[in-house]
Write a protein that holds these residues in place. Sequence first.
Motif, PDB file in Angstrom:
ATOM      1  N   ASP A 551       0.830  -1.197   0.000  1.00 36.10           N
ATOM      2  CA  ASP A 551       0.000   0.000   0.000  1.00 36.10           C
ATOM      3  C   ASP A 551       0.866   1.249   0.000  1.00 36.10           C
ATOM      4  O   ASP A 551       2.106   1.178   0.063  1.00 36.10           O
ATOM      5  CB  ASP A 551      -0.987  -0.012   1.171  1.00 36.10           C
ATOM      6  CG  ASP A 551      -0.312   0.276   2.510  1.00 36.10           C
ATOM      7  OD1 ASP A 551       0.923   0.271   2.581  1.00 36.10           O
ATOM      8  OD2 ASP A 551      -1.045   0.501   3.494  1.00 36.10           O
ATOM      9  N   LEU A 556       0.903  -2.072   4.766  1.00 40.02           N
ATOM     10  CA  LEU A 556       0.225  -3.316   4.411  1.00 40.02           C
ATOM     11  C   LEU A 556       0.876  -3.907   3.173  1.00 40.02           C
ATOM     12  O   LEU A 556       1.112  -3.201   2.183  1.00 40.02           O
ATOM     13  CB  LEU A 556      -1.264  -3.058   4.133  1.00 40.02           C
ATOM     14  CG  LEU A 556      -2.074  -4.279   3.703  1.00 40.02           C
ATOM     15  CD1 LEU A 556      -2.227  -5.257   4.865  1.00 40.02           C
ATOM     16  CD2 LEU A 556      -3.442  -3.876   3.172  1.00 40.02           C
ATOM     17  N   SER A 570      -1.307  -7.985   7.552  1.00 38.89           N
ATOM     18  CA  SER A 570      -2.055  -7.560   8.728  1.00 38.89           C
ATOM     19  C   SER A 570      -3.552  -7.554   8.415  1.00 38.89           C
ATOM     20  O   SER A 570      -3.945  -7.304   7.270  1.00 38.89           O
ATOM     21  CB  SER A 570      -1.611  -6.163   9.173  1.00 38.89           C
ATOM     22  OG  SER A 570      -2.457  -5.649  10.168  1.00 38.89           O
ATOM     23  N   ARG A 571      -4.361  -7.798   9.431  1.00 38.51           N
ATOM     24  CA  ARG A 571      -5.813  -7.691   9.270  1.00 38.51           C
ATOM     25  C   ARG A 571      -6.317  -6.284   9.570  1.00 38.51           C
ATOM     26  O   ARG A 571      -7.445  -5.934   9.237  1.00 38.51           O
ATOM     27  CB  ARG A 571      -6.535  -8.674  10.190  1.00 38.51           C
ATOM     28  CG  ARG A 571      -6.394 -10.130   9.787  1.00 38.51           C
ATOM     29  CD  ARG A 571      -7.406 -10.978  10.526  1.00 38.51           C
ATOM     30  NE  ARG A 571      -7.215 -12.401  10.265  1.00 38.51           N
ATOM     31  CZ  ARG A 571      -7.669 -13.039   9.197  1.00 38.51           C
ATOM     32  NH1 ARG A 571      -8.349 -12.365   8.282  1.00 38.51           N
ATOM     33  NH2 ARG A 571      -7.450 -14.317   9.031  1.00 38.51           N
ATOM     34  N   ASN A 572      -5.497  -5.486  10.234  1.00 36.86           N
ATOM     35  CA  ASN A 572      -5.951  -4.178  10.704  1.00 36.86           C
ATOM     36  C   ASN A 572      -5.417  -3.013   9.859  1.00 36.86           C
ATOM     37  O   ASN A 572      -6.117  -2.035   9.634  1.00 36.86           O
ATOM     38  CB  ASN A 572      -5.537  -3.975  12.168  1.00 36.86           C
ATOM     39  CG  ASN A 572      -6.154  -5.022  13.076  1.00 36.86           C
ATOM     40  OD1 ASN A 572      -7.315  -5.374  12.935  1.00 36.86           O
ATOM     41  ND2 ASN A 572      -5.359  -5.532  14.020  1.00 36.86           N
ATOM     42  N   ARG A 575      -7.073  -1.271   5.660  1.00 35.49           N
ATOM     43  CA  ARG A 575      -8.260  -2.087   5.391  1.00 35.49           C
ATOM     44  C   ARG A 575      -8.872  -1.791   4.025  1.00 35.49           C
ATOM     45  O   ARG A 575      -9.335  -2.684   3.328  1.00 35.49           O
ATOM     46  CB  ARG A 575      -9.303  -1.867   6.489  1.00 35.49           C
ATOM     47  CG  ARG A 575      -8.891  -2.449   7.840  1.00 35.49           C
ATOM     48  CD  ARG A 575     -10.000  -2.295   8.864  1.00 35.49           C
ATOM     49  NE  ARG A 575      -9.621  -2.891  10.142  1.00 35.49           N
ATOM     50  CZ  ARG A 575     -10.415  -2.918  11.206  1.00 35.49           C
ATOM     51  NH1 ARG A 575     -11.628  -2.383  11.123  1.00 35.49           N
ATOM     52  NH2 ARG A 575      -9.992  -3.461  12.325  1.00 35.49           N
ATOM     53  N   ALA A 578      -6.747  -3.431   1.377  1.00 34.58           N
ATOM     54  CA  ALA A 578      -6.944  -4.883   1.410  1.00 34.58           C
ATOM     55  C   ALA A 578      -8.263  -5.270   0.759  1.00 34.58           C
ATOM     56  O   ALA A 578      -8.340  -6.263   0.012  1.00 34.58           O
ATOM     57  CB  ALA A 578      -6.902  -5.372   2.859  1.00 34.58           C
ATOM     58  N   GLU A 579      -9.314  -4.483   1.019  1.00 37.37           N
ATOM     59  CA  GLU A 579     -10.619  -4.777   0.421  1.00 37.37           C
ATOM     60  C   GLU A 579     -10.560  -4.681  -1.102  1.00 37.37           C
ATOM     61  O   GLU A 579     -11.116  -5.523  -1.815  1.00 37.37           O
ATOM     62  CB  GLU A 579     -11.660  -3.799   0.976  1.00 37.37           C
ATOM     63  CG  GLU A 579     -13.066  -4.015   0.443  1.00 37.37           C
ATOM     64  CD  GLU A 579     -14.055  -3.015   0.994  1.00 37.37           C
ATOM     65  OE1 GLU A 579     -15.099  -2.810   0.359  1.00 37.37           O
ATOM     66  OE2 GLU A 579     -13.784  -2.431   2.064  1.00 37.37           O
ATOM     67  N   GLN A 589     -11.861 -13.291   1.188  1.00 39.68           N
ATOM     68  CA  GLN A 589     -10.999 -13.309   2.354  1.00 39.68           C
ATOM     69  C   GLN A 589      -9.598 -13.769   1.963  1.00 39.68           C
ATOM     70  O   GLN A 589      -9.386 -14.311   0.880  1.00 39.68           O
ATOM     71  CB  GLN A 589     -11.573 -14.236   3.428  1.00 39.68           C
ATOM     72  CG  GLN A 589     -11.790 -15.666   2.958  1.00 39.68           C
ATOM     73  CD  GLN A 589     -12.497 -16.511   4.003  1.00 39.68           C
ATOM     74  OE1 GLN A 589     -12.857 -16.023   5.070  1.00 39.68           O
ATOM     75  NE2 GLN A 589     -12.678 -17.775   3.702  1.00 39.68           N
TER      76      GLN A 589
END
Length: 674
Positions: A551, A556, A570-572, A575, A578-579, A589
């Motif tokens: 990113d 990320l 990372s999941r956090n 975001r 990532a989406e 997912q």
Amino acid sequence: MMVRLALHALAGCLAAERDRWILWVPVGIGIGVAGYFALPAEPPGWTGPTAALLLVAAAVLARRRVAAPLACLALLTVALGFAAAQIRTASVAAPILAREIGPVPLTGRVIATDRLEKGGRILLGDLSIPRVEPDATPRLVRVRLRDAAQLPAPGERVRIPAVVGPPGVPVAPGAYDFARTAFFAGIGGVGYAVGRVERVEPVPTGRWADLMARSERVRLAMALRIDEAVGGAEGGVIAALMTGQQTAIPEQVMEDFRGSGLAHLLSISGLHVGLVAGLVFFAVRALLALVESVALNRPIKKIAAVAAMAAAFCYMLVVGSPVPTERSVLMTGLALAAILMDRNPFSMRLIAFAATVLVLKEPESLLGASFQMSFGAVVALIAAYEVISPRWTRMRRETGPVGRAALHLAGIALTSVIASLATTPFSMFHFQQVQYYGVLANMVAVPVTSFWVMPLCLVVYLAMPFGLEQLPLTGMGWGVTVIIETARVTADLPGASQLVAAMPGFALPVMACGGLWLSIWRQWWRLLGIPPIVAGLLTLALDDRPDIMVDEAGKLMAVRDASGALSLSSRNAGRFAAEVWLRRDGALQAGVWPRQGTGAGGMLTCDGFGCLYRSKGHTVALARSRQVLAEDCAVADIVISADPAPRGCAAGLVIDLWRLRRDGPTRSGWNRGP
């Protein structure tokens, strides 16, 4: 010999359809616009205008020949599109913030406001920003507020403590480019408020500023009264239909509309403008027909056409003049003008005229999903009904009331099928989504919109100045509830929609050319447009997705495992990025990197300082700490880090903080190699 026969056949087909040549004018202009935006760097300003002048001169000099002038004129449309894009870019150019700054007290005049599901958003102009020189100050800045109650009135001058930065670049190659959209909207900065809004000056200056502020205040007041009378998701949808603002619609409702194929009902386009104009036309004509002296001595049909034209134009002003609305008003106005001149108002020339005007006026709109889906649906519908209208008219004439009702329902279904087929390639390209039950949803939602919601919408417009909107708004809310429930039930059906991987950039132009060829021509050779459409759809099978993504901030990262699935660092963090990455991958997912050990199917080895990713004979260091950067530079082919890399790093490719800031994530990635 075969080539000569083919050229002869081509010339014969072209000659037989000379009345359709004019329809290719907006296509040529669009090709010129697309060519301009495809260039990697800005060309000299004289390129487009000079090419256009040279082609005009060439057409004049070759006027005694047959094919040469036509070829010059065809190329002239391309040059006009290129020149229009250059002129538009130069005319809207304005300063853009180079980096994020703040918190700083922004002072500016409120140009527009939007109520969001959570909080609000304002657009500021006439700006003053501390530590930013006047010649480097953006023309407009968009700021998000946490509390909608703080939204100032359009026209007020306010001061807001805020953090602002340049508009975001695409988070992946081919993803939505907000920076380009913001550039052509004159927005040079976006950010968020960190304090309360302070009113500095309540009265706008200048007649034009006052007029624009009044129109925005009227739109905002309408949205507030709708929210007070109806509220909830229904109020958000009604506000979208009456003011053009979709920002108050809950995200889940928006997802249901997208998944059910009903998102077009929220975009003020041909359906809404046509209904407004049609309802006014028939209402005025019916009222005038009740007065015998007027009906016998005045052209009531033409009077009704003028009233409908005025209603469509006013509706466009109220909803903010988005591209689909402008296209629809242009087409509706031309159709009503044809009625005034006793001509046939339904023709492919309507859409060609609207496309030409819009692309020359706003060339950047050609690249947007709204323009493409709107024009794609209308072109396909007109082309289809050009073929079936004679038979359809004969069937309506020969059948009774029950048969005509059945034909009407069949017409709704057929319209939905044609529009869905025409817009599916654009939906796949821009949103990576296919809806399978859109026809079923439209069979319910379109009649409700046409015969229930939009007629009451006109009643609300008339009742609002007198404070009598409560009753018609309540009835309108009931109709919107039916539409929302239709969208929800349809979207919840098993397999209602499907995500697909992002297409290559060339796929959409190929499919668009095939669709235009199929729609514009009338002879048998129109079928030659089918293979390009099929070829574009088959590009989904091309596996050219990046192996590593980073990113803009370098916080990320994602890598692809042996099965082709993404795994996130990372999941956090990041975001939104990532989406977008997952959606363009056709996935819902992704896995997450381990803090220690192996991941991504054994291709990733991690410890507390970072990870090593091995693929196709390359070793990539994904650093989490600057302490290991020197070591990574010695052992890895590629080093990726959110921190600055040390000077003299021996890695073949280094993507660090400075490179990400300079080039952005869309030009700093590593795509799959041989």
